[in-house]
Design a protein around this motif. Structure first.
Motif, PDB file in Angstrom:
ATOM      1  N   GLY A 144      45.383  31.153  41.393  1.00 58.27           N
ATOM      2  CA  GLY A 144      46.100  30.975  42.657  1.00 58.27           C
ATOM      3  C   GLY A 144      45.410  30.154  43.706  1.00 58.27           C
ATOM      4  O   GLY A 144      45.990  29.859  44.752  1.00 58.27           O
ATOM      5  N   THR A 152      50.523  26.210  43.765  1.00 56.94           N
ATOM      6  CA  THR A 152      49.933  26.613  45.043  1.00 56.94           C
ATOM      7  C   THR A 152      50.085  25.504  46.077  1.00 56.94           C
ATOM      8  O   THR A 152      50.421  25.767  47.238  1.00 56.94           O
ATOM      9  CB  THR A 152      48.446  26.971  44.864  1.00 56.94           C
ATOM     10  OG1 THR A 152      48.332  28.089  43.983  1.00 56.94           O
ATOM     11  CG2 THR A 152      47.796  27.311  46.196  1.00 56.94           C
ATOM     12  N   THR A 154      43.278  36.889  42.341  1.00 51.80           N
ATOM     13  CA  THR A 154      44.727  37.035  42.530  1.00 51.80           C
ATOM     14  C   THR A 154      45.030  37.670  43.888  1.00 51.80           C
ATOM     15  O   THR A 154      46.005  37.315  44.542  1.00 51.80           O
ATOM     16  CB  THR A 154      45.351  37.886  41.418  1.00 51.80           C
ATOM     17  OG1 THR A 154      44.647  39.128  41.294  1.00 51.80           O
ATOM     18  CG2 THR A 154      45.308  37.151  40.085  1.00 51.80           C
TER      19      THR A 154
END
Length: 344
Positions: A281, A332, A257
């Protein structure tokens, strides 16, 4: 006088009962605190009580040492337990998590050995090295280890020759770099992000360098010695690389993260070693299913405990190619302004 003695006897008996009750409470509390290390751990312990009785009625004691809590290792742990349950094995699992600390790995390894475990599962290379260095008698299965032979855990991956075997999470590094090139055809420099303390990652980094150069790009290593350095190191990559490649490194996976926060804010796409890192992510990966990897390891445990297979002759196993899958983080991709429709 007799009446006084009778009263004193009653008081003494009551005090002894209170003392016994207090001691029992402490024992139960100690047991609870030593076994409920993580959320995943509590789940697997619940499963550990459901196994059917074996032919001889024996209940096996299985120790589990997981290096750190993150999606991939948790999935491998759950897959292992599911395989035991599916086989109807009667067992109790002592789940332990070292929270990423090598010295804690050693302490837990000694505990599991001293407790007389019938088999120990070690999840990730540092955990496996700690357990393998503590016992030569108890069967030790490893998982989420890239190359057990290169990590000095077995004599060879084909013929372990000792009390250690298991499964490899050797990820398709070459295919992952090809994926990077397909998504980012103009990329020139790729930063390889991993922890210098993990031999598992050193092996993958070498493979990545070769694959990156084969694609006509330049590879640059960026290493951390602990999770505390992740933000600083990723920040240092900004303006120097066009993309980041993060292999199945436990330190980076646990801090993904943070990697994603810095990288995505600065327009740096990250190709990851496994799906959990993408969910945290990263941009994309083509990787293995860690639940299936753990399940495969659990099947090995059943063969050793229930069928009497010789672990020294049990080769390291790998997931077949059809267990690898493409994972893309659409959010993302959108944040980075990257079109990923051509890779599906």
């Amino acid at each position: 006088m007799k009446k006084t003695k009778k009263i004193l006897s009653l008081i003494l008996a009551g005090a002894m009962m209170m003392s016994l009750t207090a001691c029992g409470g402490k024992t139960e509390e100690s047991k609870s605190s030593s076994t409920e290390t993580t959320t995943a751990q509590a789940t697997t312990e619940g499963a550990a009580t459901t196994g059917e009785k074996t032919a001889d009625g024996k209940q096996y004691k299985i120790g589990v040492l997981q290096l750190v809590q993150h999606t991939a290792l948790d999935a491998a742990n759950k897959g292992f337990i599911k395989a035991l349950d599916d086989a109807g094995l009667n067992y109790v699992a002592d789940q332990q998590n070292a929270a990423g600390d090598q010295s804690t790995c050693q302490t837990i390894a000694s505990k599991l050995v001293n407790d007389g475990s019938d088999l120990i599962l070690s999840i990730a290379t540092p955990a496996a090295q700690a357990v393998a260095g503590t016992t030569t008698d108890i069967p030790v299965l490893v998982t989420a280890v890239t190359d057990p032979a290169a990590s000095d855990l077995v004599a060879s991956n084909d013929a372990p020759g000792g009390n250690v075997s298991g499964t490899s999470d050797l990820t398709p590094v070459k295919e992952q770099i090809s994926l990077l090139k397909k998504i980012l055809p103009d990329a020139k420099t790729v930063g390889i992000l991993y922890a210098s303390s993990e031999s598992n990652s050193e092996i993958q980094a070498k493979m990545a360098r070769e694959a990156i150069e084969a694609e006509g790009m330049t590879a640059v290593d960026y290493t951390v010695s602990s999770s505390n350095e992740i933000q600083t190191v990723v920040t240092s990559m900004v303006g120097k690389v066009d993309a980041i490649y993060a292999p199945t490194d436990n330190t980076i996976a646990a801090g993904m993260t943070t990697v994603a926060m810095v990288a995505n804010e600065n327009g740096l796409p990250t190709i990851c070693g496994e799906e959990g890192m993408v969910k945290a992510g990263g941009l994309a990966t083509y990787g293995i299913d860690y639940f299936e990897l753990g399940y495969l390891t659990g099947q090995q445990a059943v063969k050793i405990l229930k069928d009497g297979d010789d672990i020294s002759k049990m080769p390291i196993e790998y997931l077949p190619a059809d267990k690898c899958k493409l994972s893309v983080n659409e959010e993302t991709a959108k944040a980075l302004g990257i079109d990923v429709s051509n890779i599906k």
